[in-house]
Design a protein around this motif. Structure first.
Motif, PDB file in Angstrom:
ATOM      1  N   LEU A 148      43.610  91.831 -10.006  1.00 14.74           N
ATOM      2  CA  LEU A 148      43.248  93.240 -10.135  1.00 14.74           C
ATOM      3  C   LEU A 148      41.768  93.458  -9.843  1.00 14.74           C
ATOM      4  O   LEU A 148      41.381  94.452  -9.212  1.00 14.74           O
ATOM      5  CB  LEU A 148      43.581  93.719 -11.550  1.00 14.74           C
ATOM      6  CG  LEU A 148      43.262  95.171 -11.913  1.00 14.74           C
ATOM      7  CD1 LEU A 148      44.034  96.123 -11.028  1.00 14.74           C
ATOM      8  CD2 LEU A 148      43.592  95.410 -13.383  1.00 14.74           C
ATOM      9  N   HIS A 149      40.939  92.531 -10.254  1.00 15.66           N
ATOM     10  CA  HIS A 149      39.495  92.673 -10.069  1.00 15.66           C
ATOM     11  C   HIS A 149      39.067  92.504  -8.612  1.00 15.66           C
ATOM     12  O   HIS A 149      37.911  92.734  -8.285  1.00 15.66           O
ATOM     13  CB  HIS A 149      38.755  91.662 -10.944  1.00 15.66           C
ATOM     14  CG  HIS A 149      38.817  92.003 -12.404  1.00 15.66           C
ATOM     15  ND1 HIS A 149      38.261  91.211 -13.385  1.00 15.66           N
ATOM     16  CD2 HIS A 149      39.387  93.057 -13.068  1.00 15.66           C
ATOM     17  CE1 HIS A 149      38.467  91.760 -14.571  1.00 15.66           C
ATOM     18  NE2 HIS A 149      39.159  92.874 -14.393  1.00 15.66           N
ATOM     19  N   HIS A 150      40.003  92.104  -7.747  1.00 20.29           N
ATOM     20  CA  HIS A 150      39.682  91.919  -6.333  1.00 20.29           C
ATOM     21  C   HIS A 150      40.063  93.132  -5.481  1.00 20.29           C
ATOM     22  O   HIS A 150      39.815  93.115  -4.278  1.00 20.29           O
ATOM     23  CB  HIS A 150      40.396  90.687  -5.782  1.00 20.29           C
ATOM     24  CG  HIS A 150      40.010  89.412  -6.471  1.00 20.29           C
ATOM     25  ND1 HIS A 150      40.673  88.211  -6.247  1.00 20.29           N
ATOM     26  CD2 HIS A 150      39.040  89.142  -7.378  1.00 20.29           C
ATOM     27  CE1 HIS A 150      40.124  87.273  -6.990  1.00 20.29           C
ATOM     28  NE2 HIS A 150      39.141  87.807  -7.690  1.00 20.29           N
ATOM     29  N   VAL A 151      40.674  94.135  -6.083  1.00 17.36           N
ATOM     30  CA  VAL A 151      41.142  95.285  -5.305  1.00 17.36           C
ATOM     31  C   VAL A 151      39.957  96.073  -4.738  1.00 17.36           C
ATOM     32  O   VAL A 151      38.915  96.191  -5.403  1.00 17.36           O
ATOM     33  CB  VAL A 151      42.036  96.205  -6.176  1.00 17.36           C
ATOM     34  CG1 VAL A 151      41.222  96.889  -7.259  1.00 17.36           C
ATOM     35  CG2 VAL A 151      42.751  97.248  -5.328  1.00 17.36           C
ATOM     36  N   PRO A 152      40.047  96.587  -3.500  1.00 13.63           N
ATOM     37  CA  PRO A 152      38.982  97.433  -2.975  1.00 13.63           C
ATOM     38  C   PRO A 152      38.767  98.655  -3.866  1.00 13.63           C
ATOM     39  O   PRO A 152      39.676  99.091  -4.581  1.00 13.63           O
ATOM     40  CB  PRO A 152      39.516  97.839  -1.592  1.00 13.63           C
ATOM     41  CG  PRO A 152      40.479  96.769  -1.218  1.00 13.63           C
ATOM     42  CD  PRO A 152      41.106  96.325  -2.505  1.00 13.63           C
ATOM     43  N   ASP A 153      37.577  99.227  -3.838  1.00 13.18           N
ATOM     44  CA  ASP A 153      37.263 100.384  -4.665  1.00 13.18           C
ATOM     45  C   ASP A 153      38.289 101.492  -4.458  1.00 13.18           C
ATOM     46  O   ASP A 153      38.574 101.881  -3.310  1.00 13.18           O
ATOM     47  CB  ASP A 153      35.866 100.919  -4.331  1.00 13.18           C
ATOM     48  CG  ASP A 153      34.771  99.947  -4.743  1.00 13.18           C
ATOM     49  OD1 ASP A 153      35.064  99.057  -5.555  1.00 13.18           O
ATOM     50  OD2 ASP A 153      33.634 100.089  -4.237  1.00 13.18           O
ATOM     51  N   SER A 154      38.839 101.990  -5.572  1.00 19.32           N
ATOM     52  CA  SER A 154      39.857 103.061  -5.530  1.00 19.32           C
ATOM     53  C   SER A 154      40.985 102.692  -4.564  1.00 19.32           C
ATOM     54  O   SER A 154      41.506 103.548  -3.842  1.00 19.32           O
ATOM     55  CB  SER A 154      39.226 104.397  -5.135  1.00 19.32           C
ATOM     56  OG  SER A 154      38.235 104.761  -6.060  1.00 19.32           O
ATOM     57  N   GLY A 155      41.343 101.424  -4.541  1.00 15.94           N
ATOM     58  CA  GLY A 155      42.320 100.948  -3.577  1.00 15.94           C
ATOM     59  C   GLY A 155      43.726 100.837  -4.133  1.00 15.94           C
ATOM     60  O   GLY A 155      44.075 101.457  -5.148  1.00 15.94           O
ATOM     61  N   LYS A 156      44.532 100.012  -3.471  1.00 18.75           N
ATOM     62  CA  LYS A 156      45.948  99.913  -3.789  1.00 18.75           C
ATOM     63  C   LYS A 156      46.341  98.439  -3.935  1.00 18.75           C
ATOM     64  O   LYS A 156      45.761  97.554  -3.291  1.00 18.75           O
ATOM     65  CB  LYS A 156      46.785 100.574  -2.691  1.00 18.75           C
ATOM     66  CG  LYS A 156      46.437 102.049  -2.451  1.00 18.75           C
ATOM     67  CD  LYS A 156      47.193 102.609  -1.258  1.00 18.75           C
ATOM     68  CE  LYS A 156      46.756 104.033  -0.914  1.00 18.75           C
ATOM     69  NZ  LYS A 156      47.091 104.990  -1.965  1.00 18.75           N
ATOM     70  N   LEU A 157      47.334  98.211  -4.769  1.00 18.15           N
ATOM     71  CA  LEU A 157      47.891  96.882  -4.956  1.00 18.15           C
ATOM     72  C   LEU A 157      49.282  96.820  -4.334  1.00 18.15           C
ATOM     73  O   LEU A 157      50.047  97.783  -4.408  1.00 18.15           O
ATOM     74  CB  LEU A 157      48.016  96.534  -6.443  1.00 18.15           C
ATOM     75  CG  LEU A 157      46.765  96.579  -7.321  1.00 18.15           C
ATOM     76  CD1 LEU A 157      47.125  96.192  -8.754  1.00 18.15           C
ATOM     77  CD2 LEU A 157      45.705  95.654  -6.781  1.00 18.15           C
ATOM     78  N   LEU A 158      49.603  95.686  -3.751  1.00 19.25           N
ATOM     79  CA  LEU A 158      50.951  95.420  -3.256  1.00 19.25           C
ATOM     80  C   LEU A 158      51.387  94.079  -3.836  1.00 19.25           C
ATOM     81  O   LEU A 158      50.704  93.061  -3.648  1.00 19.25           O
ATOM     82  CB  LEU A 158      50.976  95.363  -1.728  1.00 19.25           C
ATOM     83  CG  LEU A 158      52.266  94.841  -1.080  1.00 19.25           C
ATOM     84  CD1 LEU A 158      53.470  95.655  -1.497  1.00 19.25           C
ATOM     85  CD2 LEU A 158      52.125  94.823   0.443  1.00 19.25           C
ATOM     86  N   VAL A 159      52.494  94.079  -4.567  1.00 18.03           N
ATOM     87  CA  VAL A 159      53.007  92.858  -5.187  1.00 18.03           C
ATOM     88  C   VAL A 159      54.399  92.573  -4.617  1.00 18.03           C
ATOM     89  O   VAL A 159      55.289  93.429  -4.681  1.00 18.03           O
ATOM     90  CB  VAL A 159      53.087  92.989  -6.719  1.00 18.03           C
ATOM     91  CG1 VAL A 159      53.619  91.696  -7.326  1.00 18.03           C
ATOM     92  CG2 VAL A 159      51.717  93.330  -7.308  1.00 18.03           C
ATOM     93  N   MET A 160      54.563  91.397  -4.034  1.00 17.37           N
ATOM     94  CA  MET A 160      55.881  90.950  -3.560  1.00 17.37           C
ATOM     95  C   MET A 160      56.316  89.778  -4.435  1.00 17.37           C
ATOM     96  O   MET A 160      55.564  88.822  -4.625  1.00 17.37           O
ATOM     97  CB  MET A 160      55.804  90.517  -2.097  1.00 17.37           C
ATOM     98  CG  MET A 160      57.169  90.127  -1.504  1.00 17.37           C
ATOM     99  SD  MET A 160      57.668  88.413  -1.822  1.00 17.37           S
ATOM    100  CE  MET A 160      56.549  87.525  -0.727  1.00 17.37           C
ATOM    101  N   PHE A 161      57.522  89.863  -4.996  1.00 18.05           N
ATOM    102  CA  PHE A 161      58.006  88.768  -5.823  1.00 18.05           C
ATOM    103  C   PHE A 161      59.425  88.386  -5.415  1.00 18.05           C
ATOM    104  O   PHE A 161      60.208  89.236  -4.967  1.00 18.05           O
ATOM    105  CB  PHE A 161      57.963  89.136  -7.319  1.00 18.05           C
ATOM    106  CG  PHE A 161      58.944  90.198  -7.734  1.00 18.05           C
ATOM    107  CD1 PHE A 161      60.227  89.859  -8.151  1.00 18.05           C
ATOM    108  CD2 PHE A 161      58.585  91.538  -7.718  1.00 18.05           C
ATOM    109  CE1 PHE A 161      61.126  90.834  -8.534  1.00 18.05           C
ATOM    110  CE2 PHE A 161      59.483  92.520  -8.106  1.00 18.05           C
ATOM    111  CZ  PHE A 161      60.761  92.173  -8.521  1.00 18.05           C
ATOM    112  N   ALA A 162      59.735  87.114  -5.571  1.00 16.62           N
ATOM    113  CA  ALA A 162      61.082  86.653  -5.193  1.00 16.62           C
ATOM    114  C   ALA A 162      61.287  85.209  -5.611  1.00 16.62           C
ATOM    115  O   ALA A 162      60.454  84.353  -5.315  1.00 16.62           O
ATOM    116  CB  ALA A 162      61.285  86.772  -3.685  1.00 16.62           C
TER     117      ALA A 162
END
Length: 503
Positions: A300-314
């Motif tokens: 989470l601390h690596h996200v660009p400022d006011s950015g978005k996260l994408l999580v792929m799990f499987a």
């Protein structure tokens, strides 16, 4: 022979070979190295842009140019382009119009009012003033010339002998290509050929030449709407691009098993990391996010400022050439091994435990899979055990176990997000795509999508959820015959049922 379904036949029964199916054989003059390349995905230098079937300078088209372009955008091989695909077809031709103008153009040239544009109507369409800014792309015509070069007998298709000759040239020149790559690196070369799109195209369209029929049959039964890794990556990206996700404002995390089969070039993890430019690993054995909340917070601390996260799990599962689910012949090995080894190991440990409970005097022996020093496997065993009550009703025990591992990973990823209270201080949107990775020895790996949503900052810990599954993949597959009961299927699709069960 390459199946005729890969190509199209015109009304006068002349075989038309669309360049999007055959692609280019690009010959490097210095090394005689060959690379398969679809013309709409040319070999790129670092960050090349998409190439349309026509260039942007006005000019006239021959009948051959028009037929080639038409059959290239007739992706369903129906001989016509329906209204639903018309805007994409125009975009492939290099023309993007507002929806109102697109509909107006469609209605104007759908002469027979059949709700589709056939070849003759397409020819008329290209005379419209709006199409005056395009002309045939040289790459499209070049693809046709290259096809003729390798169609040695002039039959209009590539048979196995001709394809073998192409493959032989490619194989013979691999060493020289590698030598040149090393030499280029040694002198500080910065030009990098990106051929992932070409690989995905060839993998997809030539699968029928080497398909493992029993593996394919088993996959279709247990994972009925599975997609090739490249198709899954593309579907996710298209959906998220429309929502403003870009490599510049998005950081990717993946929670997949640490098994090396999940980290091959040109398969899903590598493709997604390449597309989004970075990838943070959350996963351990069986794909469980053993990085935990601390790992998620670091991500989470690596996200660009006011950015978005994408999580792929499987979680993942192998299918061997005999159609055995949970088995895989790995590169360099003559024997078949388990995949996922952790999931199969956990299931076997539970079977042994059940047998031991029935026979108190029975000893498990020295099976290291049940050793107390194995914290990851022990966690998988403890979380899996209460979810196996209906396994006897399932189509196949290992596929049932894999679907249950998916539920476990999904809930743990959910917990990481919901129990990180400052997630919305760093990100304004979190997209989550989940499913099952299917490892195959030949023909490329697949992914059975099971969930896709985005969560938007709204003041609540979990955010407001928008379901993107149908937009990206269509309707959810009916898994009742696979899992054995409506209740098990409902639990698979309904996160709330698992959370209520915990309470």
């Amino acid at each position: 022979k390459i199946p005729t379904r890969l190509f199209n036949i015109s009304k006068n029964m002349k075989l038309i070979v669309p360049s999007s199916y055959f692609g280019l054989l690009v010959q490097a003059s210095s090394s005689s190295a060959f690379i398969f390349a679809a013309p709409e995905a040319k070999v790129r230098v670092q960050t090349a842009k998409r190439t349309s079937l026509f260039s942007s300078t006005a000019g006239a088209f021959s009948d051959s140019d028009i037929e080639t372009a038409f059959f290239s955008i007739d992706v369903q091989s129906t001989g016509s382009i329906p209204r639903s695909s018309f805007a994409d077809a125009l975009a492939d031709l290099g023309l993007e119009l507002p929806e109102s103008q697109t509909n107006e153009l469609f209605d104007k040239y759908d002469a027979d009012k059949g709700s589709s544009i056939d070849l003759e109507e397409f020819k008329a369409l290209l005379t419209d003033p709006k199409m005056s800014g395009v002309k045939p792309n040289r790459d499209t015509k070049y693809a046709m010339d290259m096809f003729k070069k390798y169609d040695a007998d002039g039959s209009g298709d590539i048979d196995k002998g001709e394809f073998r000759a192409i493959a032989k040239e490619i194989q013979a020149d691999t060493r020289r290509r590698n030598l040149i790559s090393v030499a280029a690196a040694a002198i500080g070369a910065t030009i990098v050929a990106d051929y992932s799109q070409e690989y995905q195209w060839a993998q997809k369209n030539f699968r029928s030449l080497y398909i493992e029929e029993k593996a394919e049959e088993a996959q279709n039964k247990a994972f009925p709407t599975a997609l090739l890794s490249g198709d899954l990556d593309e579907a996710v990206a298209k959906t998220l691009y429309r929502r403003g996700f870009t490599p510049e404002n998005t950081i990717l995390a993946h929670s997949v098993c640490s098994d090396e089969v999940n980290n091959k070039d040109e398969q899903l993890v590598a493709l997604m990391v390449s597309r989004w430019q970075e990838g943070f690993s959350l996963g351990g054995l069986a794909g469980l996010p053993f990085a935990g909340k601390s790992g998620f917070r670091a991500f989470l601390h690596h996200v660009p400022d006011s950015g978005k996260l994408l999580v792929m799990f499987a979680p993942h599962v192998g299918i061997d050439d005999r159609g055995v689910i949970g088995a895989l012949q790995r590169d360099g090995q003559s024997k078949v091994s388990n995949a996922c080894g952790a999931a199969v190991g956990a299931y076997n440990a539970l079977l042994a435990k059940a047998a031991s409970d029935r026979k108190p005097s029975m000893k498990l022996g020295d099976d290291k899979d049940t050793d107390l020093f194995d914290p990851q496997l022990n966690t998988i065993v403890s979380l899996l055990e209460p979810r196996l009550t209906d396994i006897d009703k399932a189509l196949d025990p290992i596929s049932f176990v894999t679907y249950q591992i998916y539920r476990i990973v999904r809930d743990l990823v959910d917990d990481c997000i919901e129990q990180t209270p400052d997630v919305w201080e760093y990100a304004n949107e979190v997209a989550i795509v989940g499913g099952i990775m299917i490892n195959r020895r030949l023909g490329g790996d697949f992914f059975q999508p099971l969930s896709f949503e985005t969560r938007i900052k709204d003041g609540s810990p979990s955010g407001s959820s928008v379901d993107l599954f149908e937009e990206a993949f269509g309707r959810e597959p009916d898994l009742t015959g696979i899992l054995g009961s409506d209740e098990t299927v409902a639990a698979l699709y309904d996160r709330c049922s698992d959370k209520r069960a915990k309470l």
